[in-house]
Design a protein around this motif. Structure first.
Motif, PDB file in Angstrom:
ATOM      1  N   ASP A 203      41.544  27.043   2.383  1.00 54.38           N
ATOM      2  CA  ASP A 203      42.189  26.929   3.685  1.00 54.38           C
ATOM      3  C   ASP A 203      41.508  27.901   4.652  1.00 54.38           C
ATOM      4  O   ASP A 203      41.506  29.113   4.443  1.00 54.38           O
ATOM      5  CB  ASP A 203      43.677  27.274   3.551  1.00 54.38           C
ATOM      6  N   ASN A 204      40.945  27.369   5.747  1.00 55.84           N
ATOM      7  CA  ASN A 204      40.190  28.194   6.678  1.00 55.84           C
ATOM      8  C   ASN A 204      41.042  29.187   7.442  1.00 55.84           C
ATOM      9  O   ASN A 204      40.508  30.107   8.087  1.00 55.84           O
ATOM     10  CB  ASN A 204      39.437  27.307   7.671  1.00 55.84           C
ATOM     11  N   ARG A 205      42.346  29.044   7.377  1.00 59.70           N
ATOM     12  CA  ARG A 205      43.210  30.003   8.070  1.00 59.70           C
ATOM     13  C   ARG A 205      43.349  31.302   7.278  1.00 59.70           C
ATOM     14  O   ARG A 205      43.757  32.325   7.820  1.00 59.70           O
ATOM     15  CB  ARG A 205      44.592  29.378   8.311  1.00 59.70           C
ATOM     16  N   ASN A 206      43.032  31.274   6.007  1.00 57.65           N
ATOM     17  CA  ASN A 206      43.132  32.472   5.184  1.00 57.65           C
ATOM     18  C   ASN A 206      42.069  33.496   5.582  1.00 57.65           C
ATOM     19  O   ASN A 206      40.969  33.138   6.019  1.00 57.65           O
ATOM     20  CB  ASN A 206      42.954  32.132   3.703  1.00 57.65           C
ATOM     21  N   ILE A 207      42.409  34.772   5.411  1.00 56.00           N
ATOM     22  CA  ILE A 207      41.433  35.852   5.563  1.00 56.00           C
ATOM     23  C   ILE A 207      41.135  36.364   4.162  1.00 56.00           C
ATOM     24  O   ILE A 207      42.051  36.792   3.451  1.00 56.00           O
ATOM     25  CB  ILE A 207      41.979  36.983   6.446  1.00 56.00           C
ATOM     26  N   ASN A 231      35.424  36.688   4.853  1.00 56.23           N
ATOM     27  CA  ASN A 231      35.622  35.391   5.503  1.00 56.23           C
ATOM     28  C   ASN A 231      36.871  35.442   6.365  1.00 56.23           C
ATOM     29  O   ASN A 231      37.984  35.505   5.858  1.00 56.23           O
ATOM     30  CB  ASN A 231      35.745  34.301   4.433  1.00 56.23           C
ATOM     31  N   ASN A 232      36.675  35.413   7.661  1.00 56.85           N
ATOM     32  CA  ASN A 232      37.784  35.401   8.605  1.00 56.85           C
ATOM     33  C   ASN A 232      37.457  34.407   9.703  1.00 56.85           C
ATOM     34  O   ASN A 232      37.110  34.757  10.820  1.00 56.85           O
ATOM     35  CB  ASN A 232      38.005  36.797   9.194  1.00 56.85           C
ATOM     36  N   THR A 233      37.539  33.125   9.370  1.00 58.27           N
ATOM     37  CA  THR A 233      37.090  32.088  10.296  1.00 58.27           C
ATOM     38  C   THR A 233      37.961  31.986  11.532  1.00 58.27           C
ATOM     39  O   THR A 233      37.535  31.447  12.544  1.00 58.27           O
ATOM     40  CB  THR A 233      37.072  30.718   9.585  1.00 58.27           C
ATOM     41  N   SER A 234      39.197  32.519  11.464  1.00 49.36           N
ATOM     42  CA  SER A 234      40.075  32.429  12.633  1.00 49.36           C
ATOM     43  C   SER A 234      39.519  33.225  13.814  1.00 49.36           C
ATOM     44  O   SER A 234      39.820  32.933  14.959  1.00 49.36           O
ATOM     45  CB  SER A 234      41.475  32.943  12.271  1.00 49.36           C
ATOM     46  N   VAL A 239      30.881  37.910   7.007  1.00 52.21           N
ATOM     47  CA  VAL A 239      29.819  38.786   6.531  1.00 52.21           C
ATOM     48  C   VAL A 239      29.472  38.359   5.116  1.00 52.21           C
ATOM     49  O   VAL A 239      30.353  38.196   4.273  1.00 52.21           O
ATOM     50  CB  VAL A 239      30.268  40.262   6.539  1.00 52.21           C
ATOM     51  N   ASN A 240      28.197  38.162   4.856  1.00 55.28           N
ATOM     52  CA  ASN A 240      27.754  37.659   3.558  1.00 55.28           C
ATOM     53  C   ASN A 240      26.541  38.476   3.117  1.00 55.28           C
ATOM     54  O   ASN A 240      25.499  38.422   3.744  1.00 55.28           O
ATOM     55  CB  ASN A 240      27.394  36.177   3.684  1.00 55.28           C
ATOM     56  N   GLU A 241      26.698  39.267   2.064  1.00 52.79           N
ATOM     57  CA  GLU A 241      25.616  40.139   1.622  1.00 52.79           C
ATOM     58  C   GLU A 241      25.444  40.055   0.112  1.00 52.79           C
ATOM     59  O   GLU A 241      26.409  39.858  -0.623  1.00 52.79           O
ATOM     60  CB  GLU A 241      25.905  41.597   2.010  1.00 52.79           C
ATOM     61  N   LYS A 242      24.203  40.255  -0.347  1.00 47.05           N
ATOM     62  CA  LYS A 242      23.911  40.318  -1.769  1.00 47.05           C
ATOM     63  C   LYS A 242      23.909  41.765  -2.244  1.00 47.05           C
ATOM     64  O   LYS A 242      23.735  42.696  -1.467  1.00 47.05           O
ATOM     65  CB  LYS A 242      22.545  39.687  -2.065  1.00 47.05           C
ATOM     66  N   LEU A 243      24.101  41.948  -3.551  1.00 49.81           N
ATOM     67  CA  LEU A 243      24.094  43.272  -4.169  1.00 49.81           C
ATOM     68  C   LEU A 243      23.030  43.315  -5.257  1.00 49.81           C
ATOM     69  O   LEU A 243      22.898  42.372  -6.034  1.00 49.81           O
ATOM     70  CB  LEU A 243      25.458  43.590  -4.791  1.00 49.81           C
ATOM     71  N   LEU A 285      37.187  45.234   6.745  1.00 43.27           N
ATOM     72  CA  LEU A 285      38.420  44.444   6.702  1.00 43.27           C
ATOM     73  C   LEU A 285      39.042  44.345   8.090  1.00 43.27           C
ATOM     74  O   LEU A 285      39.188  45.357   8.783  1.00 43.27           O
ATOM     75  CB  LEU A 285      39.419  45.069   5.726  1.00 43.27           C
ATOM     76  N   PRO A 286      39.433  43.145   8.516  1.00 41.67           N
ATOM     77  CA  PRO A 286      40.074  42.986   9.826  1.00 41.67           C
ATOM     78  C   PRO A 286      41.401  43.741   9.887  1.00 41.67           C
ATOM     79  O   PRO A 286      42.121  43.835   8.884  1.00 41.67           O
ATOM     80  CB  PRO A 286      40.303  41.471   9.924  1.00 41.67           C
TER      81      PRO A 286
END
Length: 441
Positions: A203-207, A231-234, A239-243, A285-286
């Motif tokens: 669900d895209n509303r989820n953070i 993921n905060n599409t609202s 942010v997407n990073e590799k480790l 974190l938002p």
């Protein structure tokens, strides 16, 4: 009968990232068969943990479960002297600064669940069952392919808290297996999450903050790897990073099992794998994110390959905990952990003991009393002995590892005699298994 070679370490991530993160891991696992005789179920997993931990890993019959549960609180030897060497199970280094929260919110060690069953407080989109592993403490949730795992209902967390859990993996491990994924989620539509989508976070509303880890392989050309995704599409914030986790190979015996520690403070999140801090994100974190679900996810598991989850602890963090000894004359902590029926301090306890040692070094006039407590499982006299052993182990650690004068510390064991809450559930029992530091002057 099941056969597995259990060894190693792992974790978590969003399905949309799996294609770019997958690499190769080889070897394979022997499949399981289930045996039934005269209405009794006897599950077993036979494993060898390399050449160090040889022997079987069992899923004992349900009627023998009480034998496992009875090990949770027992007594032991006489009072330890400060001259006795007491060490952590594995060497944690001084840079390890994780301090677990002091007020327990969730404790899940699957102690109340029968071997072979799915845990009562959980739900899944797939399947799983409770197992035990020889050479390791307690019970574990064996996780199967293409499944989400979460608690039956949404949870309530404070602003600042810590999350701890442990991950195991079956070995040999098929190279095509994906990482295991862990999510901290702010679910905006609880009914859809619980009743409709089977704990999916699509669900895209989820953070959602996702973490994934892959253990690598016991070959020279395949390193551990992972990643994280916010993921905060609202608000269009992704942010997407590799480790780079090249030091985490499944043939590293000292990494068994992988202990994951997460420290959340407002917008900041710090993540540790065993003694190593792998992430410190001050503003990731938002501000509007209120985590109300924790989800573990498996995606591409091949054949009989498995992940195993255990020893989950979530606790609220309190501000300025260390200085309570100065201002209130007392510190109570559940963050100093011991093995079952043991006074050996677990390595994840390093951070809190380090903080107490620093306080004592800064205030050399202070003397303290260290008091050990247990829950009421097992024999009362045995619990009394165990609590004293543990208090002495902490005293010895402060003396030997941090140079605190032993004459400034005295120890007491109170066993199960002074509970702070009734021993009615797992959280309360874990709260009663504590160490107190009392200022004497």
């Amino acid at each position: 009968m099941k056969k597995y070679a259990i060894l190693g370490s792992l974790l978590l991530f969003n399905a949309s990232l799996s294609a770019q993160l997958m690499k190769k891991l080889k070897d394979k696992v022997v499949s399981k068969t289930e045996q039934k005789a005269e209405a009794k179920i006897d599950h077993k997993i036979d494993v060898g943990i390399d050449s160090v931990m040889e022997g079987n890993v069992h899923l004992p019959s349900k009627e023998n479960q009480s034998q496992t549960d009875s090990l949770r609180s027992n007594g032991g030897r006489d009072k330890a002297e400060v001259t006795t060497k007491v060490g952590f199970e594995k060497g944690y280094v001084s840079k390890y600064d994780f301090v677990p929260g002091e007020e327990l919110v969730i404790v899940e060690d699957f102690a109340d669940d029968a071997i072979g069953d799915f845990p009562a407080k959980w739900n899944t989109s797939g399947s799983g069952e409770i197992v035990t592993i020889d050479g390791l403490e307690g019970k574990w949730l064996m996780m199967n392919n293409q499944s989400n795992y979460s608690f039956n209902s949404l949870i309530t967390l404070p602003e600042d808290y810590t999350i701890q859990f442990e991950i195991m993996v079956s070995l040999p491990f098929e190279w095509r297996n994906e990482p295991i994924y862990f999510a901290m989620a702010d679910i905006k539509n609880p009914n859809n999450f619980i009743n409709t989508s089977h704990y999916s976070l699509n669900d895209n509303r989820n953070i959602t903050f996702w973490l994934n880890l892959h253990p690598g392989a016991n070959t020279s050309n395949f390193n551990g790897y992972g990643g994280y995704l916010m993921n905060n599409t609202s608000v269009n914030n992704i942010v997407n990073e590799k480790l780079d986790l090249k030091n985490y190979f499944i043939d590293k015996r000292e990494k068994l099992p992988l202990k994951i520690s997460i420290w959340k403070q407002k917008q900041r999140i710090r993540i540790y794998l065993n003694e190593n801090k792998i992430l410190d994100l001050p503003k990731i974190l938002p501000t509007e994110m209120n985590v109300n679900a924790l989800v573990w996810q498996t995606l591409g598991l091949q054949e009989e390959n498995k992940y195993f989850l255990g020893n989950i602890r979530v606790a609220a963090s309190k501000p300025d905990t260390r200085n309570k000894l100065l201002t209130e004359g007392k510190i109570v902590t559940n963050g100093i952990l011991f093995g079952i029926n043991s006074d050996i301090i677990k390595p994840e306890s390093y951070g809190i003991i380090k903080e107490i040692a620093a306080l004592l070094k800064e205030n050399k006039e202070i003397s303290i009393q260290i008091i050990g407590h247990t829950d009421n499982d097992g024999d009362e006299e045995a619990n009394q002995n165990l609590s004293l052993k543990r208090a002495n182990a902490v005293r010895t650690m402060l003396f030997q590892e941090f140079g605190i004068d032993s004459k400034r510390m005295e120890t007491v064991g109170k066993g199960e005699s002074a509970p702070i809450v009734p021993n009615t559930n797992a959280v309360n029992k874990a709260s009663n298994r504590r160490v107190e530091f009392i200022k004497l002057n």
